[in-house]
Design an enzyme around this catalytic site. Sequence first.
Site, PDB file in Angstrom:
ATOM      1  N   TYR A 166     -23.597 -37.032   9.928  1.00 26.02           N
ATOM      2  CA  TYR A 166     -24.304 -36.188  10.905  1.00 26.02           C
ATOM      3  C   TYR A 166     -25.659 -36.793  11.261  1.00 26.02           C
ATOM      4  O   TYR A 166     -25.994 -36.951  12.441  1.00 26.02           O
ATOM      5  CB  TYR A 166     -24.484 -34.773  10.340  1.00 26.02           C
ATOM      6  CG  TYR A 166     -25.404 -33.924  11.173  1.00 26.02           C
ATOM      7  CD1 TYR A 166     -24.978 -33.395  12.393  1.00 26.02           C
ATOM      8  CD2 TYR A 166     -26.716 -33.659  10.766  1.00 26.02           C
ATOM      9  CE1 TYR A 166     -25.831 -32.640  13.181  1.00 26.02           C
ATOM     10  CE2 TYR A 166     -27.569 -32.906  11.545  1.00 26.02           C
ATOM     11  CZ  TYR A 166     -27.127 -32.386  12.751  1.00 26.02           C
ATOM     12  OH  TYR A 166     -27.976 -31.638  13.537  1.00 26.02           O
ATOM     13  N   LYS A 170     -27.046 -38.298  14.933  1.00 26.38           N
ATOM     14  CA  LYS A 170     -28.209 -37.833  15.698  1.00 26.38           C
ATOM     15  C   LYS A 170     -29.157 -38.998  15.994  1.00 26.38           C
ATOM     16  O   LYS A 170     -29.809 -39.023  17.045  1.00 26.38           O
ATOM     17  CB  LYS A 170     -28.918 -36.694  14.958  1.00 26.38           C
ATOM     18  CG  LYS A 170     -28.097 -35.397  14.928  1.00 26.38           C
ATOM     19  CD  LYS A 170     -27.881 -34.815  16.326  1.00 26.38           C
ATOM     20  CE  LYS A 170     -27.162 -33.473  16.303  1.00 26.38           C
ATOM     21  NZ  LYS A 170     -26.894 -32.917  17.627  1.00 26.38           N
TER      22      LYS A 170
HETATM   23  N1  LIG Z   1     -29.010 -25.318  12.818  1.00 22.21           N
HETATM   24  C1  LIG Z   1     -29.936 -26.240  12.581  1.00 22.21           C
HETATM   25  O1  LIG Z   1     -30.767 -26.112  11.660  1.00 22.21           O
HETATM   26  C2  LIG Z   1     -30.007 -27.467  13.445  1.00 22.21           C
HETATM   27  C3  LIG Z   1     -31.080 -28.358  13.219  1.00 22.21           C
HETATM   28  C4  LIG Z   1     -31.188 -29.487  14.043  1.00 22.21           C
HETATM   29  C5  LIG Z   1     -30.282 -29.679  15.063  1.00 22.21           C
HETATM   30  N2  LIG Z   1     -29.245 -28.805  15.253  1.00 22.21           N
HETATM   31  C6  LIG Z   1     -28.329 -29.065  16.359  1.00 22.21           C
HETATM   32  O2  LIG Z   1     -28.300 -27.926  17.205  1.00 22.21           O
HETATM   33  C7  LIG Z   1     -27.039 -27.862  17.875  1.00 22.21           C
HETATM   34  C8  LIG Z   1     -26.456 -26.473  17.710  1.00 22.21           C
HETATM   35  O3  LIG Z   1     -26.320 -26.230  16.321  1.00 22.21           O
HETATM   36  P1  LIG Z   1     -26.106 -24.759  15.744  1.00 22.21           P
HETATM   37  O4  LIG Z   1     -26.909 -24.695  14.503  1.00 22.21           O
HETATM   38  O5  LIG Z   1     -26.274 -23.741  16.781  1.00 22.21           O
HETATM   39  O6  LIG Z   1     -24.564 -24.859  15.334  1.00 22.21           O
HETATM   40  P2  LIG Z   1     -23.410 -23.729  15.320  1.00 22.21           P
HETATM   41  O7  LIG Z   1     -24.004 -22.404  15.009  1.00 22.21           O
HETATM   42  O8  LIG Z   1     -22.362 -24.297  14.448  1.00 22.21           O
HETATM   43  O9  LIG Z   1     -22.914 -23.704  16.850  1.00 22.21           O
HETATM   44  C9  LIG Z   1     -22.329 -24.849  17.377  1.00 22.21           C
HETATM   45  C10 LIG Z   1     -21.930 -24.579  18.805  1.00 22.21           C
HETATM   46  O10 LIG Z   1     -21.372 -25.808  19.305  1.00 22.21           O
HETATM   47  C11 LIG Z   1     -20.073 -25.513  19.787  1.00 22.21           C
HETATM   48  N3  LIG Z   1     -19.189 -26.669  19.689  1.00 22.21           N
HETATM   49  C12 LIG Z   1     -18.814 -27.374  18.597  1.00 22.21           C
HETATM   50  N4  LIG Z   1     -17.962 -28.353  18.943  1.00 22.21           N
HETATM   51  C13 LIG Z   1     -17.799 -28.256  20.294  1.00 22.21           C
HETATM   52  C14 LIG Z   1     -17.046 -28.960  21.238  1.00 22.21           C
HETATM   53  N5  LIG Z   1     -16.226 -29.961  20.898  1.00 22.21           N
HETATM   54  N6  LIG Z   1     -17.136 -28.601  22.543  1.00 22.21           N
HETATM   55  C15 LIG Z   1     -17.942 -27.583  22.924  1.00 22.21           C
HETATM   56  N7  LIG Z   1     -18.645 -26.841  22.069  1.00 22.21           N
HETATM   57  C16 LIG Z   1     -18.577 -27.186  20.760  1.00 22.21           C
HETATM   58  C17 LIG Z   1     -19.570 -24.337  18.965  1.00 22.21           C
HETATM   59  O11 LIG Z   1     -18.487 -23.724  19.642  1.00 22.21           O
HETATM   60  P3  LIG Z   1     -17.328 -22.865  18.876  1.00 22.21           P
HETATM   61  O12 LIG Z   1     -17.869 -21.478  18.723  1.00 22.21           O
HETATM   62  O13 LIG Z   1     -16.159 -22.962  19.785  1.00 22.21           O
HETATM   63  O14 LIG Z   1     -17.101 -23.534  17.551  1.00 22.21           O
HETATM   64  C18 LIG Z   1     -20.849 -23.515  18.932  1.00 22.21           C
HETATM   65  O15 LIG Z   1     -21.011 -22.822  20.136  1.00 22.21           O
HETATM   66  C19 LIG Z   1     -26.189 -28.976  17.269  1.00 22.21           C
HETATM   67  O16 LIG Z   1     -26.209 -30.099  18.103  1.00 22.21           O
HETATM   68  C20 LIG Z   1     -26.892 -29.287  15.951  1.00 22.21           C
HETATM   69  O17 LIG Z   1     -26.679 -30.596  15.540  1.00 22.21           O
HETATM   70  C21 LIG Z   1     -29.092 -27.711  14.465  1.00 22.21           C
END
Ligand SMILES: NC(=O)c1ccc[n+]([C@@H]2O[C@H](COP(=O)([O-])OP(=O)(O)OC[C@H]3O[C@@H](n4cnc5c(N)ncnc54)[C@H](OP(=O)(O)O)[C@@H]3O)[C@@H](O)[C@H]2O)c1
Length: 247
Positions: A166, A170
């Site tokens: 992961y 990034k």
């Molecule tokens: N949470 C953190 O602390 C954190 C920190 C830094 C960066 N990020 C980044 O922030 C972004 C969102 O993370 P999050 O924490 O909100 O994650 P999350 O709660 O797991 O939500 C992920 C979202 O991405 C969608 N998704 C996954 N695979 C997909 C695909 N192939 N096509 C379209 N949609 C897809 C999921 O859809 P489904 O509902 O269909 O699964 C969901 O809507 C990511 O890029 C992650 O790397 C997160």
Amino acid sequence: MSPRTILVTGANRGIGYSILQALATRSPSDHFLLGARTTKNGNSAIEELRTLGLQAEIDVVELDVASESSIKAAEEYVRTKFGGLDVLVNNAGIAILEEADHSNLSKSYAETFNTNITGVALMMSTFLCLMKETSQDPRIINVSSARASLQLSSTGNLPPSRVISYSVSKTALNALTVEYAKAEPDARFYAASPGHCKTAFNGFKGTKDPLDGAKVVVELALAEKGKYANGFWQLEGDDKEASLVPW
Ligand SMILES: NC(=O)c1ccc[n+]([C@@H]2O[C@H](COP(=O)([O-])OP(=O)(O)OC[C@H]3O[C@@H](n4cnc5c(N)ncnc54)[C@H](OP(=O)(O)O)[C@@H]3O)[C@@H](O)[C@H]2O)c1
């Protein structure tokens, strides 16, 4: 200024949902496209946003960023139904925990890179043409992570990654952002670090509310033209403006 059209991928839950909520709250005259893998999940998210009192125009765009045909169909849909795109937020992302015996390493890298890198490259290359044709100020915001920063990682500022595939994806996303910024001077390209947010992604163990994580993206999307140069940005605490993260 005429209303902007703004697409957020993976916006049915988590940080993407919060980005859409915060954008639609701050700028209700803009038009929002809520990217979701299924229309059903997208519509449920919109219903939930309506219960929060949001009145902005919001439509679902069915979009699986791991599928080239889905991306192409989504671009065609946006082009014919909505006529243009100003801001693309590539938020959808995954992390796959690696088994202790590394038995799923190959799958973990392949699927993570397919979604977090190939998916974003395809989204940018597929939608850029439409954005440049129809927007005075096209902006692409790639949701990255502090984990992407080689500077922070290599100077003891971050503990070891739990999911190396992961973190590496990034870092590659940041490199992809830099390459597009060089190749496409008529658009802005941002990497954004939302911080450690409470979402399903980390078992809701993050330290920030996803609405706080969304702030950097909202700032980059809505700031007046020219305020932010291409770069890697964060917005922390009570700051009103984004600040640079070292690459
Ligand atoms: N949470 C953190 O602390 C954190 C920190 C830094 C960066 N990020 C980044 O922030 C972004 C969102 O993370 P999050 O924490 O909100 O994650 P999350 O709660 O797991 O939500 C992920 C979202 O991405 C969608 N998704 C996954 N695979 C997909 C695909 N192939 N096509 C379209 N949609 C897809 C999921 O859809 P489904 O509902 O269909 O699964 C969901 O809507 C990511 O890029 C992650 O790397 C997160």
